[in-house]
Write an enzyme that holds these catalytic residues in place. Structure first.
Site, mmCIF file in Angstrom:
data_model
loop_
_atom_site.group_PDB
_atom_site.id
_atom_site.type_symbol
_atom_site.label_atom_id
_atom_site.label_comp_id
_atom_site.label_asym_id
_atom_site.label_seq_id
_atom_site.Cartn_x
_atom_site.Cartn_y
_atom_site.Cartn_z
ATOM 1 N N LYS A 57 -8.552 10.487 -4.367
ATOM 2 C CA LYS A 57 -8.435 11.525 -5.461
ATOM 3 C C LYS A 57 -9.548 11.264 -6.635
ATOM 4 O O LYS A 57 -9.989 12.111 -7.065
ATOM 5 C CB LYS A 57 -6.852 11.173 -6.091
ATOM 6 C CG LYS A 57 -6.572 12.181 -7.098
ATOM 7 C CD LYS A 57 -5.909 13.431 -6.488
ATOM 8 C CE LYS A 57 -5.453 14.418 -7.330
ATOM 9 N NZ LYS A 57 -4.983 15.481 -6.821
ATOM 10 N N GLU A 99 -8.733 -7.115 -0.997
ATOM 11 C CA GLU A 99 -8.864 -6.070 -1.566
ATOM 12 C C GLU A 99 -8.074 -5.696 -2.588
ATOM 13 O O GLU A 99 -8.019 -4.611 -3.484
ATOM 14 C CB GLU A 99 -8.540 -4.677 -0.235
ATOM 15 C CG GLU A 99 -7.114 -4.686 0.179
ATOM 16 C CD GLU A 99 -6.742 -5.830 1.396
ATOM 17 O OE1 GLU A 99 -7.652 -6.878 1.360
ATOM 18 O OE2 GLU A 99 -5.798 -5.811 1.969
ATOM 19 N N CYS A 126 -6.173 -10.920 7.590
ATOM 20 C CA CYS A 126 -4.651 -11.082 7.647
ATOM 21 C C CYS A 126 -4.577 -10.861 8.982
ATOM 22 O O CYS A 126 -5.016 -11.558 10.133
ATOM 23 C CB CYS A 126 -3.756 -10.396 6.758
ATOM 24 S SG CYS A 126 -2.229 -11.068 6.526
ATOM 25 N N TYR A 127 -3.816 -9.779 9.380
ATOM 26 C CA TYR A 127 -3.309 -9.384 10.966
ATOM 27 C C TYR A 127 -4.718 -9.298 11.578
ATOM 28 O O TYR A 127 -4.703 -9.830 12.695
ATOM 29 C CB TYR A 127 -2.486 -8.222 10.885
ATOM 30 C CG TYR A 127 -2.262 -7.654 12.577
ATOM 31 C CD1 TYR A 127 -1.172 -8.375 13.038
ATOM 32 C CD2 TYR A 127 -3.174 -6.821 13.064
ATOM 33 C CE1 TYR A 127 -0.915 -8.104 14.386
ATOM 34 C CE2 TYR A 127 -2.839 -6.625 14.579
ATOM 35 C CZ TYR A 127 -1.677 -6.998 15.211
ATOM 36 O OH TYR A 127 -1.382 -6.825 16.206
ATOM 37 N N GLY A 130 -1.625 -5.652 8.943
ATOM 38 C CA GLY A 130 -0.757 -5.123 9.451
ATOM 39 C C GLY A 130 0.681 -5.677 9.582
ATOM 40 O O GLY A 130 0.579 -6.966 9.556
ATOM 41 N N HIS A 133 -5.897 -11.349 1.197
ATOM 42 C CA HIS A 133 -6.314 -10.058 1.023
ATOM 43 C C HIS A 133 -7.239 -9.760 -0.093
ATOM 44 O O HIS A 133 -7.031 -9.790 -1.164
ATOM 45 C CB HIS A 133 -5.065 -9.329 0.795
ATOM 46 C CG HIS A 133 -4.220 -8.780 1.881
ATOM 47 N ND1 HIS A 133 -4.164 -7.939 2.780
ATOM 48 C CD2 HIS A 133 -3.086 -9.490 2.385
ATOM 49 C CE1 HIS A 133 -3.217 -8.076 3.633
ATOM 50 N NE2 HIS A 133 -2.620 -9.076 3.348
ATOM 51 N N ASP A 167 -7.655 19.443 -6.748
ATOM 52 C CA ASP A 167 -8.199 19.714 -5.544
ATOM 53 C C ASP A 167 -8.569 20.946 -5.227
ATOM 54 O O ASP A 167 -9.986 21.261 -4.586
ATOM 55 C CB ASP A 167 -7.034 19.037 -4.450
ATOM 56 C CG ASP A 167 -6.611 17.501 -4.795
ATOM 57 O OD1 ASP A 167 -7.317 16.975 -5.561
ATOM 58 O OD2 ASP A 167 -5.662 17.359 -4.244
#
Ligand code: XMP
Length: 513
Positions: A369, A173, A84-85, A57, A171, A229
């Protein structure tokens, strides 16, 4: 939606990467849900998660008023991974020390794994990571071991094995941390004991059961646009409630060549008379006459669309539920503070109040998606529909610079069809995220036979992108560009020049308007 599947709860502290974390977890076939950072511990406990992740964050844990989680989360007995945060917050709340480092680390940073512990199992040695932080943990809380360091940070990863709390300064990710996947696997499978059995097939079964429960014997109305969608929603709803579903397709006359026909070909056999095709092209064209400003075009199309849809809905008699193709990023984005609106992308605003829907059905609101596409494939939708590149709600209207006329629509529609044909034929279809032609407002001099022409310029736009926030122009080979250009000037009347847009986003946007 209730189920017995393993769940990871992700506490969102406002990180730009929160959705990416959730996707990484789901890629391991473990279901992950994002909740606001201040969700009460009791509510989280009621979700029975196998593990909790604190996202990164932008705030500083040293600032008064910076986002905190409910302290009781640390007493749930559930493994927690802070990123992280999230790591700094864990350290701060558990009485470790967090400080502003002498040297700020940003970007690619090498981390030395000194002790693999549980979290970094199999990663001993040096690993490449991605950092973006202004603070760091200088003293870990009691009971925590330091697992890794960097040149400027003595605690780049820590863990408290007994309480099953873990933290990463970097990070895992992002793709710039190539071994992030292994770290997630350690956390999900070895630490949290997840089984990794979350599949689209089970999602489809759960979604169908949930729709049946919600809808009962009532009627559902869906606005079908032909996009991925709404097409997936239509298929799912049809499987769940059969002919209690009515789908309305509003043709605003700004669709690509053959698009309404293709939509009808897929859904007529499924829905029969319950598919209502409304041809409102004349009406839209009349409203748009003489309008040149892109945002005004969008507003007119948006409100006209609602009006046509609402009129049709009223004419259908009894309606109970409205189905929508809302997907996870829409839900998450609209629940956090969003930035400046550059283009108004939301075409369907509020429906008139006199439409007496008793509820909304949104079976995709937990999916990304690519997961919607996977679900579409699982449900047996044709490939061209599942992999259809996004097409903006205002359609070809924002691909004609300046005012819109039937003649100009024909030019952009025909040139676009040629481009699409050639891109697919050349095998570039899957590589390109989006490609289309634009009728520029520009006219220029040319020679056709012995005669001078003064005609339109068509621009080709083709981009590659992961998230449509940034994009690169596609390097289409010259011979294919050559073929596209020749075909367009030969086959489309009033075009005597074709140009290729070689601008990335930013600074340009993907659409021209
Ligand atoms: P831009 O042009 O903003 O496009 O770089 C990013 C993505 O958004 C799509 N787009 C729209 N979609 N209504 C939509 O539904 C709109 O008004 C709209 N404008 C742009 C664009 O096609 C691209 O995928």
């Amino acid at each position: 939606m209730k189920s017995k599947r393993d769940l990871i709860v992700l506490l969102d502290f406002g990180a730009q990467y929160s959705q990416l974390i959730a996707r990484r977890v789901r890629a391991e076939q473990v279901y992950c849900e994002i909740v606001p950072y201040n969700t009460p511990a009791a509510k989280i406990a009621a979700m029975s998660p196998k593990g909790i992740i604190f996202s990164g964050g932008p705030a500083s844990v040293l600032d008064v008023g910076s986002p905190r989680c409910d302290e009781a989360i640390f007493d749930l007995g559930v493994p927690i991974l802070g990123i992280c945060y999230g790591m700094q917050l864990m350290a701060h709340m558990l009485h470790g020390k967090v400080e502003i480092p002498d040297e700020r680390e940003y970007g690619q940073v090498e981390v030395e794994v000194k002790d693999e512990g549980q979290l970094l199992q199999g990663l001993k040695g040096r690993i490449k990571t991605w950092m973006s932080h202004t603070l760091q943990v200088s003293v870990p809380p009691q009971g925590f071991n330091i697992l890794a360091t960097t040149a400027h940070c003595d605690c780049a990863a820590f863990e408290n094995r007994e309480r099953r709390f873990y933290g990463l300064q970097f990070h895992p990710e992002v793709t710039h941390t190539p071994r992030g996947k292994e770290i997630f696997k350690n956390f999900l499978f070895n630490i949290c004991g997840c089984s990794g059995d979350w599949q689209m097939k089970s999602y489809a079964d759960e979604a169908i059961a949930a729709i049946r429960q919600q809808v009962g014997d009532k009627q559902v109305l869906l606005g079908l646009s032909g996009g991925v969608d709404s097409s997936v929603v239509a298929t799912l709803l049809h499987k769940a409630v059969g002919d209690q579903l009515t789908a309305v397709f509003v043709n605003h006359g700004l669709m690509r060549k053959n698009e309404p026909e293709e939509i009808e070909a897929v859904f007529r056999p499924l829905l029969g008379e319950k598919l209502i095709m409304v041809d409102a092209s004349e009406r839209f064209l009349a409203k748009l006459a003489g309008v040149t400003d892109p945002e005004t075009k969008r507003k007119i199309i948006g409100s006209e669309f609602i009006e046509v849809f609402a009129e049709t809905a009223r004419s259908l008699g009894r309606l109970d539920f409205l189905a929508q193709g809302t997907i996870y990023p829409d839900v998450v984005e609209s629940s956090s503070a969003t930035g400046t609106v550059i283009k108004s992308h939301h075409n369907v605003g509020g429906l008139p109040k006199d439409l007496p829907f008793c509820g909304i059905v949104e079976p995709l609101r937990l999916l990304f998606k690519d997961e919607v596409r996977e679900l579409g494939t699982e449900l047996g939708l044709p490939e061209h529909m599942v992999w259809r590149p996004p097409f903006p709600g205002p359609g070809l209207a924002i691909r004609i610079i300046g005012d819109i006329t039937a003649d100009k629509l024909l030019i952009v529609r025909e040139s676009d069809a040629i481009l699409r044909e050639e891109i697919v034929a050349s095998g570039l279809g899957r590589e390109a995220s989006q490609y289309f032609t634009v009728l520029t407002g520009l006219r220029s001099v040319g020679v056709m036979g012995d005669e001078r022409s003064y005609d339109y310029t068509i621009a080709i736009r083709a981009v590659n992108t992961d998230d449509f926030m940034t994009a690169d122009w596609l390097k289409i080979p010259y011979d294919i560009l050559d073929k596209i250009s020749r075909r367009i000037v030969n086959e489309v009347r009033h075009v005597n020049r074709v140009v290729y847009d070689i601008t990335s986003k930013p600074p340009a946007s993907i659409e021209w308007e």
